[in-house]
Design a protein around this motif. Structure first.
Motif, PDB file in Angstrom:
ATOM      1  N   ALA A  19       1.040  -1.368  -0.211  1.00  0.00           N
ATOM      2  CA  ALA A  19      -0.036  -0.011   0.076  1.00  0.00           C
ATOM      3  C   ALA A  19       0.827   1.416   0.093  1.00  0.00           C
ATOM      4  O   ALA A  19       0.427   2.175  -0.713  1.00  0.00           O
ATOM      5  N   VAL A  20       1.850   1.411   0.729  1.00  0.00           N
ATOM      6  CA  VAL A  20       2.865   2.559   0.778  1.00  0.00           C
ATOM      7  C   VAL A  20       3.625   2.577  -0.240  1.00  0.00           C
ATOM      8  O   VAL A  20       3.608   3.882  -0.972  1.00  0.00           O
ATOM      9  N   ARG A  21       4.049   1.396  -1.173  1.00  0.00           N
ATOM     10  CA  ARG A  21       4.445   1.627  -2.690  1.00  0.00           C
ATOM     11  C   ARG A  21       3.530   2.170  -3.495  1.00  0.00           C
ATOM     12  O   ARG A  21       3.955   2.906  -4.198  1.00  0.00           O
ATOM     13  N   THR A  22       2.396   1.662  -3.427  1.00  0.00           N
ATOM     14  CA  THR A  22       1.409   2.262  -4.406  1.00  0.00           C
ATOM     15  C   THR A  22       1.074   3.478  -4.270  1.00  0.00           C
ATOM     16  O   THR A  22       1.106   4.463  -5.141  1.00  0.00           O
ATOM     17  N   LEU A  23       0.941   3.991  -2.985  1.00  0.00           N
ATOM     18  CA  LEU A  23       0.591   5.491  -2.669  1.00  0.00           C
ATOM     19  C   LEU A  23       1.907   6.346  -2.955  1.00  0.00           C
ATOM     20  O   LEU A  23       1.661   7.445  -3.666  1.00  0.00           O
ATOM     21  N   TRP A  24       2.954   5.850  -3.053  1.00  0.00           N
ATOM     22  CA  TRP A  24       4.141   6.598  -3.192  1.00  0.00           C
ATOM     23  C   TRP A  24       4.436   6.781  -4.618  1.00  0.00           C
ATOM     24  O   TRP A  24       4.798   7.905  -5.115  1.00  0.00           O
ATOM     25  N   ALA A  25       3.967   5.712  -5.501  1.00  0.00           N
ATOM     26  CA  ALA A  25       4.055   5.808  -6.895  1.00  0.00           C
ATOM     27  C   ALA A  25       3.093   6.815  -7.327  1.00  0.00           C
ATOM     28  O   ALA A  25       3.199   7.688  -8.295  1.00  0.00           O
ATOM     29  N   VAL A  26       1.751   6.786  -6.871  1.00  0.00           N
ATOM     30  CA  VAL A  26       0.783   7.527  -7.383  1.00  0.00           C
ATOM     31  C   VAL A  26       0.795   9.037  -7.060  1.00  0.00           C
ATOM     32  O   VAL A  26       0.833   9.933  -7.876  1.00  0.00           O
ATOM     33  N   TYR A  27       1.141   9.149  -5.790  1.00  0.00           N
ATOM     34  CA  TYR A  27       1.498  10.762  -5.402  1.00  0.00           C
ATOM     35  C   TYR A  27       2.571  11.140  -6.035  1.00  0.00           C
ATOM     36  O   TYR A  27       2.557  12.685  -6.416  1.00  0.00           O
ATOM     37  N   GLY A  28       3.645  10.493  -6.091  1.00  0.00           N
ATOM     38  CA  GLY A  28       4.739  11.066  -6.784  1.00  0.00           C
ATOM     39  C   GLY A  28       4.661  11.357  -8.038  1.00  0.00           C
ATOM     40  O   GLY A  28       5.165  12.489  -8.832  1.00  0.00           O
ATOM     41  N   GLY A  29       4.220  10.253  -8.687  1.00  0.00           N
ATOM     42  CA  GLY A  29       3.791  10.563 -10.442  1.00  0.00           C
ATOM     43  C   GLY A  29       2.858  11.806 -10.522  1.00  0.00           C
ATOM     44  O   GLY A  29       3.186  12.569 -11.373  1.00  0.00           O
ATOM     45  N   ALA A  30       1.933  12.042  -9.771  1.00  0.00           N
ATOM     46  CA  ALA A  30       1.012  13.073  -9.956  1.00  0.00           C
ATOM     47  C   ALA A  30       1.545  14.290  -9.753  1.00  0.00           C
ATOM     48  O   ALA A  30       1.653  15.651 -10.304  1.00  0.00           O
ATOM     49  N   ARG A  31       2.530  14.458  -8.510  1.00  0.00           N
ATOM     50  CA  ARG A  31       3.176  15.736  -8.427  1.00  0.00           C
ATOM     51  C   ARG A  31       4.139  16.009  -9.352  1.00  0.00           C
ATOM     52  O   ARG A  31       4.146  17.142  -9.842  1.00  0.00           O
ATOM     53  N   CYS A  32       4.998  15.028  -9.840  1.00  0.00           N
ATOM     54  CA  CYS A  32       5.843  15.110 -11.136  1.00  0.00           C
ATOM     55  C   CYS A  32       5.053  15.504 -12.340  1.00  0.00           C
ATOM     56  O   CYS A  32       5.493  16.645 -13.190  1.00  0.00           O
ATOM     57  N   SER A  33       3.912  15.178 -12.514  1.00  0.00           N
ATOM     58  CA  SER A  33       2.856  15.578 -13.612  1.00  0.00           C
ATOM     59  C   SER A  33       2.806  16.798 -13.591  1.00  0.00           C
ATOM     60  O   SER A  33       2.735  17.591 -14.742  1.00  0.00           O
ATOM     61  N   ARG A  34       2.231  17.294 -12.643  1.00  0.00           N
ATOM     62  CA  ARG A  34       1.660  18.544 -12.102  1.00  0.00           C
ATOM     63  C   ARG A  34       3.093  19.877 -12.454  1.00  0.00           C
ATOM     64  O   ARG A  34       2.637  20.722 -13.098  1.00  0.00           O
ATOM     65  N   LYS A  35       4.012  19.167 -11.943  1.00  0.00           N
ATOM     66  CA  LYS A  35       5.217  20.081 -11.972  1.00  0.00           C
ATOM     67  C   LYS A  35       5.560  20.245 -13.623  1.00  0.00           C
ATOM     68  O   LYS A  35       5.885  21.375 -14.082  1.00  0.00           O
ATOM     69  N   LEU A  36       5.618  19.186 -14.198  1.00  0.00           N
ATOM     70  CA  LEU A  36       5.920  19.253 -15.824  1.00  0.00           C
ATOM     71  C   LEU A  36       5.004  20.158 -16.677  1.00  0.00           C
ATOM     72  O   LEU A  36       5.090  21.108 -17.466  1.00  0.00           O
ATOM     73  N   PHE A  37       3.458  19.831 -16.252  1.00  0.00           N
ATOM     74  CA  PHE A  37       2.596  20.322 -17.122  1.00  0.00           C
ATOM     75  C   PHE A  37       2.782  21.887 -16.624  1.00  0.00           C
ATOM     76  O   PHE A  37       2.827  22.785 -17.525  1.00  0.00           O
ATOM     77  N   SER A  38       3.136  22.497 -15.422  1.00  0.00           N
ATOM     78  CA  SER A  38       3.109  23.964 -15.308  1.00  0.00           C
ATOM     79  C   SER A  38       4.580  24.397 -15.994  1.00  0.00           C
ATOM     80  O   SER A  38       4.161  25.480 -16.307  1.00  0.00           O
ATOM     81  N   LEU A  39       5.518  23.845 -16.127  1.00  0.00           N
ATOM     82  CA  LEU A  39       6.827  24.137 -16.640  1.00  0.00           C
ATOM     83  C   LEU A  39       6.517  24.319 -17.972  1.00  0.00           C
ATOM     84  O   LEU A  39       7.096  25.382 -18.619  1.00  0.00           O
ATOM     85  N   MET A  40       5.786  23.383 -18.688  1.00  0.00           N
ATOM     86  CA  MET A  40       5.454  23.523 -20.149  1.00  0.00           C
ATOM     87  C   MET A  40       4.400  24.336 -20.468  1.00  0.00           C
ATOM     88  O   MET A  40       4.578  25.095 -21.361  1.00  0.00           O
TER      89      MET A  40
END
Length: 87
Positions: A19-40
């Motif tokens: 569960a921790v692994r899944t949450l880490w992957a999902v929240y980390g991916g979403a945070r990175c996605s938001r950052k990339l989108f705002s930079l683009m």
């Protein structure tokens, strides 16, 4: 019954770690996605008007969606694989 108790503890511990692994992957991916989108978006909004006159809006939109899609799938997959290799 001692073996059963030990097995249950190990099993519960594995469930918590998954569960921790899944949450880490999902929240980390979403945070990175938001950052990339705002930079683009920031880069496109700061582009000169000539860029918008020569580049169709569909191409800009397709680039945004493709980059974010690749990041969403590839990054999360790699994060999960990294966690599995550390386990």
């Amino acid at each position: 019954y001692q073996y059963l108790a030990v097995w249950a503890i190990v099993y519960l511990f594995a469930i918590v770690l998954m569960a921790v692994r899944t949450l880490w992957a999902v929240y980390g991916g979403a945070r990175c996605s938001r950052k990339l989108f705002s930079l683009m978006l920031s880069g496109v909004l700061k582009a000169p008007m000539f860029y918008f006159e020569t580049t169709p809006l569909g191409r800009i939109l397709n680039r945004f969606t493709y980059d974010v899609e690749i990041l969403d799938f590839t990054l999360i997959e790699n994060m999960v694989e990294a966690m599995m290799s550390l386990a």
